[in-house]
Design a protein around this motif. Structure first.
Motif, PDB file in Angstrom:
ATOM      1  N   ASP B  56       0.745  -1.187  -0.032  1.00  0.00           N
ATOM      2  CA  ASP B  56      -0.263  -0.041   0.053  1.00  0.00           C
ATOM      3  C   ASP B  56       0.722   1.199   0.094  1.00  0.00           C
ATOM      4  OD1 ASP B  56      -2.454  -1.434  -0.021  1.00  0.00           O
ATOM      5  OD2 ASP B  56      -2.357  -1.726   2.256  1.00  0.00           O
ATOM      6  N   ALA B  57       1.268   1.864  -1.339  1.00  0.00           N
ATOM      7  CA  ALA B  57       1.973   3.054  -1.424  1.00  0.00           C
ATOM      8  C   ALA B  57       1.294   4.335  -0.901  1.00  0.00           C
ATOM      9  CB  ALA B  57       2.675   3.128  -2.631  1.00  0.00           C
ATOM     10  N   LEU B  58      -0.111   4.358  -1.214  1.00  0.00           N
ATOM     11  CA  LEU B  58      -0.854   5.572  -0.843  1.00  0.00           C
ATOM     12  C   LEU B  58      -2.003   5.010  -0.218  1.00  0.00           C
ATOM     13  CD1 LEU B  58      -0.285   7.489  -4.155  1.00  0.00           C
ATOM     14  CD2 LEU B  58       0.969   7.898  -2.116  1.00  0.00           C
ATOM     15  N   ALA B  79       8.132   6.771   1.155  1.00  0.00           N
ATOM     16  CA  ALA B  79       6.889   7.373   1.713  1.00  0.00           C
ATOM     17  C   ALA B  79       5.729   7.509   0.664  1.00  0.00           C
ATOM     18  CB  ALA B  79       7.013   8.941   2.365  1.00  0.00           C
ATOM     19  N   GLY B  80       5.932   7.248  -0.582  1.00  0.00           N
ATOM     20  CA  GLY B  80       5.086   7.477  -1.737  1.00  0.00           C
ATOM     21  C   GLY B  80       5.117   8.633  -2.443  1.00  0.00           C
ATOM     22  N   LYS B  81       6.124   9.376  -2.214  1.00  0.00           N
ATOM     23  CA  LYS B  81       6.078  10.774  -3.177  1.00  0.00           C
ATOM     24  C   LYS B  81       6.079  10.436  -4.653  1.00  0.00           C
ATOM     25  CE  LYS B  81      10.090  11.397  -1.304  1.00  0.00           C
ATOM     26  NZ  LYS B  81      10.433  10.435  -0.357  1.00  0.00           N
ATOM     27  N   SER B  82       6.796   9.556  -5.124  1.00  0.00           N
ATOM     28  CA  SER B  82       6.831   9.368  -6.630  1.00  0.00           C
ATOM     29  C   SER B  82       5.478   8.750  -7.000  1.00  0.00           C
ATOM     30  CB  SER B  82       8.045   8.531  -6.870  1.00  0.00           C
ATOM     31  OG  SER B  82       9.218   9.004  -6.586  1.00  0.00           O
ATOM     32  N   SER B  83       5.019   8.119  -6.046  1.00  0.00           N
ATOM     33  CA  SER B  83       3.896   7.290  -6.652  1.00  0.00           C
ATOM     34  C   SER B  83       2.735   8.240  -6.700  1.00  0.00           C
ATOM     35  CB  SER B  83       3.315   6.258  -5.599  1.00  0.00           C
ATOM     36  OG  SER B  83       4.243   5.043  -5.496  1.00  0.00           O
ATOM     37  N   LEU B  84       2.732   9.323  -5.787  1.00  0.00           N
ATOM     38  CA  LEU B  84       1.635  10.289  -5.763  1.00  0.00           C
ATOM     39  C   LEU B  84       1.856  10.996  -7.179  1.00  0.00           C
ATOM     40  CD1 LEU B  84      -0.747  11.535  -4.561  1.00  0.00           C
ATOM     41  CD2 LEU B  84       0.766  13.022  -3.178  1.00  0.00           C
TER      42      LEU B  84
HETATM   43  N1  LIG Z   1       6.423  -0.384  -9.222  1.00  0.00           N
HETATM   44  C1  LIG Z   1       6.187  -0.976  -7.930  1.00  0.00           C
HETATM   45  N2  LIG Z   1       6.084  -2.195  -7.646  1.00  0.00           N
HETATM   46  C2  LIG Z   1       5.840  -2.387  -6.456  1.00  0.00           C
HETATM   47  N3  LIG Z   1       6.256  -1.511  -5.399  1.00  0.00           N
HETATM   48  C3  LIG Z   1       6.620  -0.272  -5.582  1.00  0.00           C
HETATM   49  C4  LIG Z   1       6.334   0.001  -6.941  1.00  0.00           C
HETATM   50  N4  LIG Z   1       6.832   1.521  -7.192  1.00  0.00           N
HETATM   51  C5  LIG Z   1       6.945   1.761  -5.463  1.00  0.00           C
HETATM   52  N5  LIG Z   1       6.845   0.563  -4.982  1.00  0.00           N
HETATM   53  C6  LIG Z   1       6.665   0.677  -3.244  1.00  0.00           C
HETATM   54  O1  LIG Z   1       5.837   1.602  -2.984  1.00  0.00           O
HETATM   55  C7  LIG Z   1       6.258   2.462  -1.815  1.00  0.00           C
HETATM   56  C8  LIG Z   1       6.408   3.825  -2.164  1.00  0.00           C
HETATM   57  O2  LIG Z   1       7.434   4.113  -3.117  1.00  0.00           O
HETATM   58  P1  LIG Z   1       7.834   5.580  -3.974  1.00  0.00           P
HETATM   59  O3  LIG Z   1       6.500   6.278  -4.198  1.00  0.00           O
HETATM   60  O4  LIG Z   1       8.682   5.290  -4.853  1.00  0.00           O
HETATM   61  O5  LIG Z   1       8.306   6.411  -2.700  1.00  0.00           O
HETATM   62  P2  LIG Z   1       9.076   7.818  -2.702  1.00  0.00           P
HETATM   63  O6  LIG Z   1       9.095   8.166  -3.938  1.00  0.00           O
HETATM   64  O7  LIG Z   1       8.507   8.303  -1.547  1.00  0.00           O
HETATM   65  O8  LIG Z   1      10.595   7.095  -2.156  1.00  0.00           O
HETATM   66  C9  LIG Z   1       7.651   1.822  -1.641  1.00  0.00           C
HETATM   67  O9  LIG Z   1       7.394   0.985  -0.479  1.00  0.00           O
HETATM   68  C10 LIG Z   1       8.048   1.168  -2.772  1.00  0.00           C
HETATM   69  O10 LIG Z   1       8.905  -0.019  -2.569  1.00  0.00           O
END
Ligand SMILES: Nc1ncnc2c1ncn2[C@@H]1O[C@H](COP(=O)(O)OP(=O)(O)O)[C@@H](O)[C@H]1O
Ligand SMILES: [Mg+2]
Lengths: 217, 383
Positions: B56-58, B79-84
């Protein structure tokens, strides 16, 4: 060596050139689209087609697993269908191409897969469609690897073409076997080997040079 | 950088309709009504299905990013920054919830509309992601080439953005020959060449040295001010937020820890995660003092107190030297200052070394001195 033998070697050289040139050209033309498809349709790729991916991948593995001599014989009916004959240079081009294409496709696939995913994302982020990504990102970025892989394909087809003598295709390898081996003409054998070494070295040198130029950017 | 250039070539495109009509990219992508570059996250969730099970990233993020602001997203790694951020141009699809760019639901767009959206939303990356096989010119031109902009326009617009980012004359260089800062400038130029209304920056300065970081941040701020562009910026460094952001969102474990104006969050951090992120910026007790300091007044000998005055930027608290010195009396010395002015608000704290007296606690409780005051400890008098 007699003048006839020199003439025979010259023609064998041209035959080898024709077989290797034609089959690697076909491998290039067919292998790159196959490789692009394999990369794009793989897990997490830009095309969702896992079944087609497995099918094409399986076919490629099948052809790669079959020894060239067996492939050549097994393909005889198909060769006749395509070229109208089962002997001669062009009859050999068919199995050579069918052997070279999967070989090159796998090598090309590896180069394409190594393109940094970040580059693909950057292209998507600026509004590139799939075709743009293939054209502007995947192929140009993988080019050094593709050129290197194509060089390997040419060299291995020079080797494979020697076996085409089995179906009367001629070529340098054929001369070496018929005159050098079966008639104990050591000079011919050595000359053929020398020519092959020179060709392989020249191809490898040209390929390495091109790769170095591309990587220097 | 010259102002005339900005005014001529980069007058905020969405506010000059005539320019928009003459512009091939914008013609293909007419900004929807009232398009100005706002982003709204509504209960956005993202779950990745990894081999190790779902992640659960977000976990339900709701935030508004007003048009024209520089909006910082900060949090620890993971923390989920890139995901967001990546949901804004749909490099990532939310598992649940909605992302609205100028009131348009990003998830609902078909491929053509998505491409149009992506031309309105530029993005730059930590590792620049420049095409190594293309020259600087071809890298920057790519967004226009694939949008079928006429060749002459491309030439002009690439020249314009190159000038904007300060890389004139580098057209025919390959990216591998550039420094990190120059590469990021190319990345910025590539993101701006389609004249977007939003710029997404994913750790855009994390691979750069401090000096280059500052110059890139300055460039981003310039772009924001002059082009009216909304900038959404991810970082894990509070100093970046302080440098250029208007508002900040602190993410922690896929949730909003807190958000608000930068001066408020800096002046009065509420969440533990925020304090942890701020810690590297604030100075601790000076080492020599830390050794001497005692928790209670010293018995039977003259002693001094170390007083901390903190300013959170709220109210109209200014640091009034006369008032402080009057309250603390003769002999009050300034030991250490850790003050900053963020968005016009005083933020930080000072440490004073003052003669101890019995009514000191009552004296410093005067709210006119500072937002918060406390006695940190006591040291022996040295005079
Ligand atoms: N493509 C992906 N597949 C599986 N897990 C992912 C993927 N991208 C990110 N994650 C997980 O989601 C969480 C948030 O990642 P991310 O958004 O990259 O964080 P940040 O940019 O804040 O470092 C992390 O636990 C990461 O391991
Ligand atoms: Mg990240």
């Amino acid at each position: 060596m007699s003048p006839q033998m020199i003439d025979r070697l010259w023609h064998a050289f041209l035959d080898t050139l024709t077989m290797v040139g034609a089959s690697t050209f076909i491998a290039l033309a067919a292998g790159i689209p196959l490789a692009v498809f394999l990369v794009m349709s793989a897990q997490g790729g830009l095309i969702q087609a896992p079944r087609a991916n497995r099918l094409i991948g399986g076919l490629i593995n099948g052809f790669r697993a079959t020894p060239f001599v067996v492939l050549m014989v097994a393909l005889l009916p198909f060769t006749r269908l395509v070229t109208g004959t089962t002997i001669g240079v062009w009859a050999a081009v068919v199995p050579l191409s069918i052997s070279a294409t999967p070989f090159f496709a796998r090598i090309a696939e590896v180069s394409l897969r190594e393109v940094d995913h970040g580059l693909i994302e950057a292209a998507q982020a600026v509004g590139c469609r799939r075709w743009h990504i293939i054209r502007h990102v995947l192929l140009p970025e993988a080019l050094p690897g593709l050129v290197g892989g194509f060089t390997i394909t040419i060299v291995s087809m020079i080797g494979a073409s020697a076996m085409a003598g089995v179906i009367g295709a001629g070529g340098l390898g054929d001369v070496a076997i018929r005159y050098g081996y079966q008639r104990f003409d050591t000079t011919v054998m050595l000359v053929v080997i020398a020519i092959l070494i020179v060709i392989v070295c020249a191809v490898q040198f040209a390929g390495d040079f091109a790769v170095r130029r591309l990587r220097a950017r | 950088m010259n102002t005339a250039f900005f005014d001529a070539a980069f007058e905020v495109p969405h506010r000059t309709p005539e320019r928009v009509r003459n512009d091939a990219v914008s013609t293909e992508a007419p900004p929807s009504k009232g398009a100005s570059g706002s982003v709204r996250f509504e209960a956005v969730r993202k779950t990745y299905l990894s081999s190790a099970g779902p992640v659960d990233a977000l976990k339900g993020i709701s935030v508004d990013i007003p048009a024209g602001t520089i909006f910082g997203i900060i949090g620890r790694s993971g923390a989920g920054k890139s995901s967001l951020l990546r949901t804004v141009n749909r490099l990532e699809r939310p598992t649940d919830g909605r992302v609205l760019v100028d009131d348009e639901d990003v998830a609902a767009l078909d491929e053509d509309d998505l491409v149009r959206l992506r031309r309105r939303v530029g993005m730059i990356f930590q590792h620049f992601n420049l095409l190594s096989a293309k020259t600087v010119f071809a890298n920057i031109a790519l967004p226009l080439v694939v949008a079928k902009v006429p060749r002459e326009d491309i030439r002009q617009r690439v020249a314009d953005v190159l000038k904007l980012v300060g890389l004139e004359g580098k057209e025919n260089t390959y990216p591998s020959r550039l420094s990190g800062g120059q590469k990021q400038r190319v990345g910025i130029a590539r993101a701006l060449v389609s004249r977007p209304q939003i710029l997404l920056c994913d750790e855009a300065t994390s691979a750069l040295d401090p000096e280059t970081t500052l110059s890139i941040l300055k460039l981003l701020k310039d772009i924001n001010r002059r082009l009216g562009l909304t900038i959404v910026l991810i970082t894990h460094e509070m100093s970046v937020i302080r440098e250029i952001c208007d508002e900040v969102l602190i993410l922690e474990g896929g949730e909003v820890a807190e958000s608000g104006d930068v001066w408020q969050v800096f002046g009065n951090p509420r969440h533990e995660a925020t304090r942890a992120l701020l810690a590297p910026l604030s100075r601790g007790l000076p080492a020599d003092l830390a050794e001497l300091i005692r928790p209670a007044p010293l018995d039977g000998q003259p002693c001094r107190a170390i007083v901390e005055l903190s300013f959170t930027g709220t109210g109209d608290n200014e640091l009034d030297l006369a008032r402080i010195s009057t309250a603390l009396g003769i002999g009050a010395r300034l030991v250490q200052s850790d003050l900053d002015r963020i968005q016009g608000h005083l933020s930080g704290r000072i440490l004073m070394n003052v003669p101890y007296r019995n009514d000191l606690a009552a004296v410093i409780s005067n709210p006119l001195l500072a937002n918060h005051t406390r006695i940190v400890g006591y040291v022996a008098a040295d005079d």
